[in-house]
Write a protein that holds these residues in place. Structure first.
Motif, PDB file in Angstrom:
ATOM      1  N   ARG A 148       0.865  -1.219   0.037  1.00  0.00           N
ATOM      2  CA  ARG A 148       0.063  -0.238  -0.076  1.00  0.00           C
ATOM      3  C   ARG A 148       0.708   1.377  -0.097  1.00  0.00           C
ATOM      4  O   ARG A 148       0.427   2.320  -0.737  1.00  0.00           O
ATOM      5  CB  ARG A 148      -0.888  -0.052   1.051  1.00  0.00           C
ATOM      6  N   TYR A 149       1.792   1.200   0.809  1.00  0.00           N
ATOM      7  CA  TYR A 149       2.652   2.572   1.015  1.00  0.00           C
ATOM      8  C   TYR A 149       3.799   2.405   0.285  1.00  0.00           C
ATOM      9  O   TYR A 149       4.569   3.571   0.141  1.00  0.00           O
ATOM     10  CB  TYR A 149       2.904   2.672   2.572  1.00  0.00           C
ATOM     11  N   GLU A 203       4.055   4.400   7.324  1.00  0.00           N
ATOM     12  CA  GLU A 203       3.449   3.713   8.592  1.00  0.00           C
ATOM     13  C   GLU A 203       3.708   4.230   9.936  1.00  0.00           C
ATOM     14  O   GLU A 203       2.825   4.721  10.862  1.00  0.00           O
ATOM     15  CB  GLU A 203       3.712   2.525   8.549  1.00  0.00           C
ATOM     16  N   HIS A 206       2.136   7.819  10.212  1.00  0.00           N
ATOM     17  CA  HIS A 206       0.581   7.849   9.787  1.00  0.00           C
ATOM     18  C   HIS A 206       0.395   8.897   8.580  1.00  0.00           C
ATOM     19  O   HIS A 206      -0.528   9.699   8.703  1.00  0.00           O
ATOM     20  CB  HIS A 206      -0.073   8.354  11.049  1.00  0.00           C
ATOM     21  N   ASP A 209      -2.894   8.804   6.550  1.00  0.00           N
ATOM     22  CA  ASP A 209      -3.822   8.413   7.218  1.00  0.00           C
ATOM     23  C   ASP A 209      -4.731   9.876   7.475  1.00  0.00           C
ATOM     24  O   ASP A 209      -5.792  10.125   7.528  1.00  0.00           O
ATOM     25  CB  ASP A 209      -3.998   7.782   8.627  1.00  0.00           C
ATOM     26  N   ILE A 210      -3.843  10.868   7.594  1.00  0.00           N
ATOM     27  CA  ILE A 210      -4.426  12.118   7.960  1.00  0.00           C
ATOM     28  C   ILE A 210      -4.210  13.342   6.961  1.00  0.00           C
ATOM     29  O   ILE A 210      -4.663  14.396   7.089  1.00  0.00           O
ATOM     30  CB  ILE A 210      -3.233  12.728   9.118  1.00  0.00           C
ATOM     31  N   ASN A 213      -7.906  14.698   5.167  1.00  0.00           N
ATOM     32  CA  ASN A 213      -8.632  15.296   6.118  1.00  0.00           C
ATOM     33  C   ASN A 213      -7.884  16.941   6.397  1.00  0.00           C
ATOM     34  O   ASN A 213      -8.558  17.665   6.598  1.00  0.00           O
ATOM     35  CB  ASN A 213      -8.972  14.725   7.438  1.00  0.00           C
TER      36      ASN A 213
END
Length: 300
Positions: A148-149, A203, A206, A209-210, A213
């Motif tokens: 994924r990353y 990972e 993060h 993930d952020i 937003n």
């Protein structure tokens, strides 16, 4: 610490800086972009800056203080921007890359070329580090983050080699294990540890993930006519930036069925530019090779 910020001239040009404006550097790093913004502000202008790295904050505070005092650096992730800024601003910039000094300081553990303890934390108070990811994550979890990353096609063989060689304590130890777990032909294209180190760094911090937003929050803080500028360094980041910008620059989906688009469903932004580094910049700064700059302007 004398490194040239990636796409520096272009960021400054397309932010369209007003002397009395309010600006935000979401990722101050070592103040390359912030310094140029601050030089263009008068006594009524102000710069808010964010970073999680104590060393970067100290360096940037000293550097910016030589230019002026109309700034503040906040030790926080850009995800918290709205907690600290309660007014509309004229421009916001994100530089999503790891800063050169972080990469150059071996002890930070970001580089697969220099030996160091496995770390990779941008914020040293973060309880998660690369050593935990490498030594404690399950096979399936390692495969998932490498795919994924890192978009790493040999994720399974690399994950197996990592588990077979635990405990792993240093960056060069990990890089060698990765290198030995992929075909020789694959090693010759680029260092096989590059994508895996990227995946572990994302990972640990993060990062993805952020991001979505945070971009939406940043746009909410803009005045009409204000601009949002983002430099991304790999396709995963850029896909998120492109997706958010496309949404903001398009009429609402529900408007497609209407004969006329009401104002509240019209696009909130317009695209200003999408750029990659010039040949000259690539020569000056090899780390800029994968970077992309996207800028949009709020129109309502």
């Amino acid at each position: 610490m004398k490194h040239k910020s990636v796409l520096l001239d272009e960021v400054i040009k397309y932010l369209n800086i007003q002397g009395d404006g309010l600006y935000v550097d979401a990722t101050v790093g070592y103040a390359g972009h912030s310094g140029e913004v601050l030089k263009r502000l008068n006594e009524k202008g102000f710069l808010f800056a964010f970073d999680q790295d104590t060393e970067a904050i100290k360096y940037s505070n000293d550097k910016l203080s030589e230019i002026g005092d109309n700034f503040i650096i906040i030790k926080s992730n850009f995800a918290d921007m709205k907690k600290y800024i309660d007014k509309k601003v004229d421009g916001i910039m994100f530089d999503l890359g790891v800063s050169s000094p972080q990469l150059d300081e071996a002890e930070r553990g970001f580089s697969f070329h220099k030996d160091a303890p496995l770390d990779m934390r941008m914020d040293k108070s973060n309880p998660l580090n690369a050593k935990i990811v490498v030594n404690e994550y399950s096979f399936d979890k390692l495969v998932d983050i490498f795919y994924r990353y890192g978009e790493e096609k040999y994720a399974k063989s690399i994950a197996k080699a990592i588990i077979d060689n635990r405990p792993i304590n240093t960056t060069l130890e990990l890089a060698e294990i990765i290198k030995n777990s992929v075909p020789i032909s694959y090693r010759n294209k680029s260092h096989p540890a590059r994508k895996v180190f990227q995946a572990i760094r994302i990972e640990v911090n993060h990062e993805l993930d952020i991001l979505e937003n945070a971009l939406k929050d940043a746009f909410d803080l803009l005045k009409v006519g204000g601009r949002l500028s983002v430099i991304s360094f790999h396709s995963l980041e850029d896909k998120i930036v492109a997706h958010v910008f496309k949404e903001l620059c398009s009429d609402d989906e529900s408007a497609k069925k209407l004969p006329m688009v009401p104002d509240e469903l019209k696009a909130k932004a317009k695209k200003i530019v999408k750029l990659t580094p010039s040949e000259e910049e690539l020569g000056d700064n090899n780390r800029s090779r994968s970077s992309k700059l996207r800028v949009i302007e709020r129109i309502r």
